[in-house]
Scaffold this motif. Structure first.
Motif, PDB file in Angstrom:
ATOM      1  N   HIS A  19      -4.236   9.690  72.618  1.00  0.00           N
ATOM      2  CA  HIS A  19      -4.017  10.733  73.614  1.00  0.00           C
ATOM      3  C   HIS A  19      -3.245  11.925  73.050  1.00  0.00           C
ATOM      4  CE1 HIS A  19      -5.671   8.259  76.769  1.00  0.00           C
ATOM      5  NE2 HIS A  19      -4.942   7.252  76.316  1.00  0.00           N
ATOM      6  N   LEU A  20      -2.763  11.822  71.813  1.00  0.00           N
ATOM      7  CA  LEU A  20      -2.076  12.935  71.151  1.00  0.00           C
ATOM      8  C   LEU A  20      -3.033  13.599  70.175  1.00  0.00           C
ATOM      9  CD1 LEU A  20       1.413  11.318  70.384  1.00  0.00           C
ATOM     10  CD2 LEU A  20       0.619  12.422  72.487  1.00  0.00           C
ATOM     11  N   ALA A  21      -3.224  14.908  70.306  1.00  0.00           N
ATOM     12  CA  ALA A  21      -4.126  15.645  69.415  1.00  0.00           C
ATOM     13  C   ALA A  21      -3.546  15.677  68.012  1.00  0.00           C
ATOM     14  CB  ALA A  21      -4.334  17.062  69.938  1.00  0.00           C
ATOM     15  N   PRO A  22      -4.237  15.128  67.005  1.00  0.00           N
ATOM     16  CA  PRO A  22      -3.679  15.062  65.645  1.00  0.00           C
ATOM     17  C   PRO A  22      -3.293  16.422  65.086  1.00  0.00           C
ATOM     18  CG  PRO A  22      -5.659  13.717  65.836  1.00  0.00           C
ATOM     19  CD  PRO A  22      -5.567  14.514  67.091  1.00  0.00           C
ATOM     20  N   GLU A  23      -4.120  17.449  65.386  1.00  0.00           N
ATOM     21  CA  GLU A  23      -3.854  18.758  64.797  1.00  0.00           C
ATOM     22  C   GLU A  23      -2.619  19.439  65.383  1.00  0.00           C
ATOM     23  OE1 GLU A  23      -6.676  19.238  68.278  1.00  0.00           O
ATOM     24  OE2 GLU A  23      -6.410  17.861  66.579  1.00  0.00           O
ATOM     25  N   GLY A  24      -2.163  18.989  66.563  1.00  0.00           N
ATOM     26  CA  GLY A  24      -0.981  19.610  67.173  1.00  0.00           C
ATOM     27  C   GLY A  24       0.177  18.651  67.319  1.00  0.00           C
ATOM     28  N   ASN A  25       0.126  17.548  66.590  1.00  0.00           N
ATOM     29  CA  ASN A  25       1.156  16.516  66.725  1.00  0.00           C
ATOM     30  C   ASN A  25       2.355  16.837  65.837  1.00  0.00           C
ATOM     31  OD1 ASN A  25       2.488  14.220  67.493  1.00  0.00           O
ATOM     32  ND2 ASN A  25       1.211  12.819  66.310  1.00  0.00           N
ATOM     33  N   HIS A  26       3.116  17.826  66.271  1.00  0.00           N
ATOM     34  CA  HIS A  26       4.303  18.231  65.493  1.00  0.00           C
ATOM     35  C   HIS A  26       5.386  18.682  66.460  1.00  0.00           C
ATOM     36  CE1 HIS A  26       6.780  19.786  62.246  1.00  0.00           C
ATOM     37  NE2 HIS A  26       6.919  20.912  62.947  1.00  0.00           N
ATOM     38  N   ILE A  27       6.603  18.180  66.248  1.00  0.00           N
ATOM     39  CA  ILE A  27       7.767  18.601  67.022  1.00  0.00           C
ATOM     40  C   ILE A  27       8.816  19.101  66.038  1.00  0.00           C
ATOM     41  CG2 ILE A  27       9.592  17.894  68.605  1.00  0.00           C
ATOM     42  CD1 ILE A  27       7.776  15.742  69.680  1.00  0.00           C
ATOM     43  N   GLU A  28       9.225  20.345  66.218  1.00  0.00           N
ATOM     44  CA  GLU A  28      10.194  20.968  65.319  1.00  0.00           C
ATOM     45  C   GLU A  28      11.511  20.196  65.338  1.00  0.00           C
ATOM     46  OE1 GLU A  28      11.110  23.622  62.416  1.00  0.00           O
ATOM     47  OE2 GLU A  28       9.234  23.652  63.553  1.00  0.00           O
ATOM     48  N   GLY A  29      11.978  19.830  64.164  1.00  0.00           N
ATOM     49  CA  GLY A  29      13.253  19.148  64.043  1.00  0.00           C
ATOM     50  C   GLY A  29      13.180  17.644  64.219  1.00  0.00           C
TER      51      GLY A  29
END
Length: 426
Positions: free
Chosen positions: A193-203
């Motif tokens: 359910h998490l899009a691989p290309e946008g799976n980033h959280i700063e910090g």
């Protein structure tokens, strides 16, 4: 004090009989008390009339009719106790017999010696029947007790595995809680359910995590930094997938969007000062923001609050409130509140500690929206079903520290949520 039966005793000095079932007193004359005392010294022995005359009227000469009248009066006072028989033996005297096997149900339950005495006096068949009946009664009591019902619900949950999650670009293990009937427990049921290309959280560097499924919903929760210590309460993420199709949630976009939604509309979260140590009543409040991504739909958020007000060590009042909105505010907030009484049980799920809160609902309120978007319709239906049928609910607290707690919550089925914790002085 001289016992006649397991519940009836003679107080010779006070000249009275004491019925220990209700602490009632039956007064006796001096002669009645002395004659009964004499007969009790030698139960089932025939005591001559001459001996009883000497005991009942010492240093006096009385007619035999005085003894006959005294025995007659004593018999009337013993009539409520049919197990006690004061018999006349023609031309010889009187005999006192007491049946130890009758009226066992009248035993004083705190008189262990009396109970043992009564049980010794009954036959083995009566003992076996009594033990069997007692066992059956205890089993029925246990089967229908709140504790047994709680255990039946609890035993459907398992926490015997962990799954690997990649959230925000960092991998971490999540303790998995699932119903024992669920077949699909592969990590992909959450990860997809998490899009691989946008799976980033700063910090993001590391996190503590929990996951759960009831077979319909797949939920997970993370708290940054909690894998090395307590959760600070900052940056908690609660996500539940209610559809099998991948939601395609872009975490880079989700984090700022969730902050905007929480700042725009908030009903259940308030900033509170520390609880006073001398407060008359202390409310234990838990709050969470839970997000429900669905592919092609507006992001839906539930602003959740739960409060416990203890009246003793393991029970009290329970308050639950959920307010549901979508990201564009098309759906007018759907508000659902309930209150009831809770009983808390300290237990385990697959060896993991769990506090079970069995809530008996006493009051419910659903504030229906003016408009429900397509994205929120599933939620409205589910909440409406809760409003119609819920009479008893089970909440499981599976982790807690000074600032936060993790709960399995009966919302949209059963989901996991990491909550912040505050105490409120009332």
């Amino acid at each position: 004090m001289q016992p006649l039966t397991p519940y009836l005793a003679l107080d010779n000095k006070a000249q009275q009989l004491l019925d220990q079932r209700d602490n009632s007193v039956i007064p006796l004359s001096y002669s009645e008390a002395q004659i009964l005392h004499c007969l009790l010294q030698r139960p089932e022995a025939i005591i001559s009339k001459e001996e009883l005359l000497a005991v009942g009227w010492p240093d006096r000469v009385v007619a035999l009719t005085s003894l006959t009248q005294c025995v007659s009066t004593l018999r009337k006072k013993l009539e409520p106790y049919p197990e006690i028989q004061l018999k006349t033996v023609a031309r010889r005297g009187y005999e006192l017999t007491i049946s130890e096997s009758s009226h066992v149900h009248m035993l004083a339950i705190n008189d262990g010696r009396a109970i043992r005495k009564a049980l010794v006096g009954v036959s083995w068949s009566v003992k076996v029947f009594g033990i069997t009946l007692l066992t059956l009664v205890l089993c029925l009591w246990w089967y229908f007790s709140d504790a047994h019902v709680m255990l039946k619900h609890l035993h459907h949950w398992q926490a015997d595995r962990q799954i690997l999650l990649n959230v925000g670009g960092f991998h971490g293990m999540a303790r998995l809680y699932h119903l024992d009937s669920v077949a699909s427990l592969h990590p992909s049921m959450w990860q997809k359910h998490l899009a691989p290309e946008g799976n980033h959280i700063e910090g993001m560097t590391h996190f503590g995590a929990f996951a759960a499924t009831d077979g319909h919903n797949y939920s997970f929760t993370i708290c940054p930094g909690a894998d090395t210590g307590e959760c600070s309460g900052d940056g908690i993420v609660n996500i539940t997938a209610i559809k099998a199709e991948p939601a395609g949630l872009n975490m880079q976009q989700f984090i700022p969007l969730s902050k905007q939604m929480e700042q725009r509309i908030r009903y259940n979260r308030i900033i509170l000062p520390p609880a006073e140590s001398n407060a008359e009543v202390t409310e234990h409040n838990y709050h969470a923001d839970i997000y429900f991504p669905v592919a092609g739909e507006l992001l839906v958020r539930t602003d959740l609050s739960m409060s416990l007000v203890y009246e003793d060590s393991d029970s009290g009042q329970f308050y639950f409130s959920a307010c549901l909105t979508d990201q564009n505010c098309i759906t007018t907030p759907i508000k659902y509140q309930l209150r009831g009484r809770f009983r808390q049980y300290h237990s385990e799920i697959s060896g993991q500690p769990a506090d079970v809160f069995q809530v008996t609902v006493t009051q419910k309120e659903l504030i229906k929206p003016d408009n429900v978007s397509h994205s929120a319709m599933d939620f409205y239906r589910e909440i409406r079903k809760h409003d119609i049928r819920d009479e008893e609910l089970y909440f499981y607290r599976i982790y807690s520290d000074n600032k936060t707690a993790v709960w399995l919550v009966p919302l949209m089925g059963n989901i996991v949520a990491w909550t912040t914790y505050n105490q409120v002085s009332l």
